[in-house]
Design an enzyme around this catalytic site. Structure first.
Site, PDB file in Angstrom:
ATOM      1  N   LYS A  70      -4.578   2.419   0.327  1.00 31.87           N
ATOM      2  CA  LYS A  70      -5.748   3.158   0.757  1.00 31.87           C
ATOM      3  C   LYS A  70      -5.264   4.471   1.360  1.00 31.87           C
ATOM      4  O   LYS A  70      -4.203   4.541   1.964  1.00 31.87           O
ATOM      5  CB  LYS A  70      -6.556   2.422   1.813  1.00 31.87           C
ATOM      6  CG  LYS A  70      -5.989   1.111   2.231  1.00 31.87           C
ATOM      7  CD  LYS A  70      -6.873   0.465   3.232  1.00 31.87           C
ATOM      8  CE  LYS A  70      -6.304  -0.692   3.902  1.00 31.87           C
ATOM      9  NZ  LYS A  70      -5.212  -1.014   4.471  1.00 31.87           N
TER      10      LYS A  70
ATOM     11  N   ASP B 207       0.831  -1.202   0.000  1.00 33.03           N
ATOM     12  CA  ASP B 207       0.000   0.000   0.000  1.00 33.03           C
ATOM     13  C   ASP B 207       0.863   1.249   0.000  1.00 33.03           C
ATOM     14  O   ASP B 207       2.077   1.162  -0.153  1.00 33.03           O
ATOM     15  CB  ASP B 207      -1.020  -0.030   1.138  1.00 33.03           C
ATOM     16  CG  ASP B 207      -0.385  -0.414   2.439  1.00 33.03           C
ATOM     17  OD1 ASP B 207       0.653   0.172   2.759  1.00 33.03           O
ATOM     18  OD2 ASP B 207      -0.911  -1.316   3.132  1.00 33.03           O
TER      19      ASP B 207
ATOM     20  N   MET C 229      -2.263   8.784  12.190  1.00 32.62           N
ATOM     21  CA  MET C 229      -3.335   9.244  11.295  1.00 32.62           C
ATOM     22  C   MET C 229      -4.046  10.477  11.850  1.00 32.62           C
ATOM     23  O   MET C 229      -5.269  10.573  11.792  1.00 32.62           O
ATOM     24  CB  MET C 229      -4.372   8.117  11.072  1.00 32.62           C
ATOM     25  CG  MET C 229      -3.778   6.930  10.346  1.00 32.62           C
ATOM     26  SD  MET C 229      -4.919   5.567  10.157  1.00 32.62           S
ATOM     27  CE  MET C 229      -4.669   4.656  11.657  1.00 32.62           C
TER      28      MET C 229
HETATM   29  N1  SAH Z   1       1.258   0.032  10.810  1.00 34.30           N
HETATM   30  C1  SAH Z   1       1.776   1.376  10.720  1.00 34.30           C
HETATM   31  C2  SAH Z   1       0.720   2.407  10.909  1.00 34.30           C
HETATM   32  C3  SAH Z   1      -0.295   2.449   9.813  1.00 34.30           C
HETATM   33  S1  SAH Z   1      -1.465   3.738  10.044  1.00 34.30           S
HETATM   34  C4  SAH Z   1       2.913   1.535  11.724  1.00 34.30           C
HETATM   35  O1  SAH Z   1       3.132   0.638  12.560  1.00 34.30           O
HETATM   36  O2  SAH Z   1       3.596   2.559  11.684  1.00 34.30           O
HETATM   37  C5  SAH Z   1      -0.783   5.024   9.054  1.00 34.30           C
HETATM   38  C6  SAH Z   1      -0.201   6.116   9.897  1.00 34.30           C
HETATM   39  O3  SAH Z   1       1.086   5.764  10.360  1.00 34.30           O
HETATM   40  C7  SAH Z   1       0.024   7.417   9.142  1.00 34.30           C
HETATM   41  O4  SAH Z   1      -1.160   8.161   9.038  1.00 34.30           O
HETATM   42  C8  SAH Z   1       1.022   8.103  10.048  1.00 34.30           C
HETATM   43  O5  SAH Z   1       0.396   8.655  11.177  1.00 34.30           O
HETATM   44  C9  SAH Z   1       1.863   6.932  10.516  1.00 34.30           C
HETATM   45  N2  SAH Z   1       3.086   6.800   9.709  1.00 34.30           N
HETATM   46  C10 SAH Z   1       3.433   5.777   8.929  1.00 34.30           C
HETATM   47  N3  SAH Z   1       4.656   6.001   8.387  1.00 34.30           N
HETATM   48  C11 SAH Z   1       5.068   7.187   8.853  1.00 34.30           C
HETATM   49  C12 SAH Z   1       6.232   7.961   8.673  1.00 34.30           C
HETATM   50  N4  SAH Z   1       7.241   7.559   7.898  1.00 34.30           N
HETATM   51  N5  SAH Z   1       6.305   9.158   9.319  1.00 34.30           N
HETATM   52  C13 SAH Z   1       5.333   9.579  10.124  1.00 34.30           C
HETATM   53  N6  SAH Z   1       4.208   8.886  10.328  1.00 34.30           N
HETATM   54  C14 SAH Z   1       4.072   7.690   9.701  1.00 34.30           C
END
Ligand code: SAH
Length: 460
Positions: free
Chosen positions: A271, A249, A384
């Site tokens: 998504k 994704d 998020m």
């Molecule tokens: N499973 C993922 C989270 C998925 S939800 C994890 O463990 O990180 C998606 C959210 O993760 C985004 O909206 C943001 O808030 C955060 N996120 C993912 N990658 C990021 C990054 N490189 N920098 C900052 N926030 C990040």
């Protein structure tokens, strides 16, 4: 890509080397090892080349370069110390479509030569596209130390069995699975220990045993961290290199996707928070369908698959369908953002606990257990939350958290474009708008944020 990488079959092909010094000798050694028929043209030769002529290993033309020497030639190396001669050789070859390299003169090269780790028949070629050859050589030295010498024997043994494997295992998938299993098992270690005959017998036996077993599909739910490829786990990398199909994704960064096996099928199921490109139910079913076709299915997820990743939903479906699966943890973005922004999530003087929450709305409102998030010794990380940052900060203040509590937004954490905006509960939302912060980004709230100034090791 500045150059197209390839390995050339030079057996019995005419190669011309212009120049007779040490540099030419070095190139000639390589050409000879690859089976080329070598002619050297130079007014005189260094000692090593004189000996090679005496041993009939090459043909010597005691002359200066001229274009008539290019007849029937497949490949030319200009190794003189005259830029002008090298240029002349280059232009003459270009006019005839002959592959040409002038040593250390990229402007007069149609091809360049890589640094090589030679475990023939296994070859590893490394190039910096002519930019920093020393870097390629350093990497080569590291690989030389890392890769056992007997890797060549292993590659040779596997090549010897190729036809037999092909005749016993009819589908490409079955053959791939056989080799993956064999190479991950004890046979390579037998070869590295010099027990080549025992290894051959073991390989033969496991081939007979495998011939009647049907293909087994499986799903690997793999967290690939916050985006920086250096933060992948070894397990993730190995699985990425074995996958038949990969479902990914939009949190999976391009450099990470580049590390997936080249010929794996790629399926984007991204998504965005309000725009579900592929419905979750459909993703779950796709995983099952591919696995039942006997494929190794890699489900790549940003961060960790079990933290706001819907990993649980995806494997529930797999478990229900009786498909084998494995879950590989990744560095969750809160951990990535915390380290790369210099904001420890806990600290003996500031925070004794940390809570991860989602700022994703259900029915238009962020629904969180606000009273639980207002203790001054608690760090709160919001995933998020970019669109709702104002509402989230306001709710925390409303439920009793100090408006001066430090708060930060970390955008694209761990990537080269990471940005950190620091403020307080009362002004972070405005700063985020002013700086044009966009997802993916995380909010970190709590006294630990005040450490950022002292502990940051990357520019904001
Ligand atoms: N499973 C993922 C989270 C998925 S939800 C994890 O463990 O990180 C998606 C959210 O993760 C985004 O909206 C943001 O808030 C955060 N996120 C993912 N990658 C990021 C990054 N490189 N920098 C900052 N926030 C990040």
């Amino acid at each position: 890509m500045n150059y197209f990488p390839l390995f050339l079959n030079l057996h019995d092909q005419h190669c011309l080397v212009v120049g007779g010094g040490d540099v030419a000798a070095c190139k000639i050694r390589l050409l000879a090892a690859a089976g080329g028929k070598i002619t050297v043209v130079a007014p005189q030769l260094c000692e090593e080349l004189v000996q090679a002529v005496l041993d009939n290993k090459l043909v010597y033309l005691a002359a200066s370069f001229n274009e008539s020497q290019l007849q029937n030639t497949r490949l030319v190396i200009a190794a003189t110390n005259s830029e002008e001669v090298n240029r002349h050789v280059f232009e003459a070859c270009e006019a005839r479509g002959i592959l040409v390299n002038a040593v250390d003169d990229p402007a007069s090269c149609r091809f360049i030569t890589p640094a090589v780790v030679d475990r023939s028949p296994l070859m590893i070629a490394i190039s910096t596209s002519g930019g920093v050859p020393v870097l390629a050589r350093n990497l080569r030295a590291q690989l030389e130390a890392l890769i056992p010498h007997a890797y060549g024997d292993l590659a040779k043994m596997a090549a010897d069995f190729r036809d037999e494997v092909k005749s016993k295992l009819l589908s490409v998938g079955a053959r791939k699975q056989f080799w993956e299993k064999t190479l991950a098992g004890p046979i390579p270690d037998m070869v590295f220990a010099g027990q080549n005959e025992a290894a051959r017998r073991a390989l033969s036996e496991s081939l007979c045993a495998d011939a009647d077993t049907p293909l087994q599909g499986a799903v690997y739910l793999v967290g690939c961290g916050p985006g920086n490829p250096d933060l992948l786990t070894f397990r993730a990398l190995r699985l990425m290199q074995q996958a038949d199909v990969v479902l990914y994704d939009n949190l999976v960064s391009a450099p990470i996707l580049d590390m997936v096996r080249r010929d794996a099928e790629r399926v984007y199921v991204g998504k965005k928070s309000n725009n579900h490109a592929v419905p979750q139910e459909e993703i779950n079913q796709l995983l099952v369908r591919y696995a039942l076709q006997g494929k190794k299915v890699l489900r790549l997820k940003g961060g960790d698959p079990f933290i706001f990743g819907r990993g649980g939903e995806e494997i529930e479906e797999l478990a229900g369908a009786g498909v084998a699966f494995e879950v590989v943890p990744g560095i969750t973005s809160a951990a990535g953002a915390s380290c790369y922004a210099g904001i420890p999530l806990t600290h003996r003087d500031y925070a004794q606990s940390v809570t991860f929450v989602t700022g994703h709305r259900r029915d238009g409102e962020v629904e969180l257990d606000w009273p639980r998030l207002v203790s001054p010794t608690e760090t709160v990380v919001v995933y998020m939350g970019v669109a709702q940052v104002g509402k989230i900060c306001a709710q925390l203040i409303k439920h009793g958290r100090n408006p001066d509590t430090p708060a930060a937004m970390v955008e694209k954490a761990t990537l080269s474009k990471q940005r950190v905006v620091v403020g307080t509960l009362s002004n972070l939302a405005q700063k985020v708008v002013d700086q044009g912060i966009k997802p993916p980004a995380l909010i970190i709230i709590g006294e630990v944020v005040s450490l950022h100034d002292k502990l940051k090791w990357l520019a904001d």
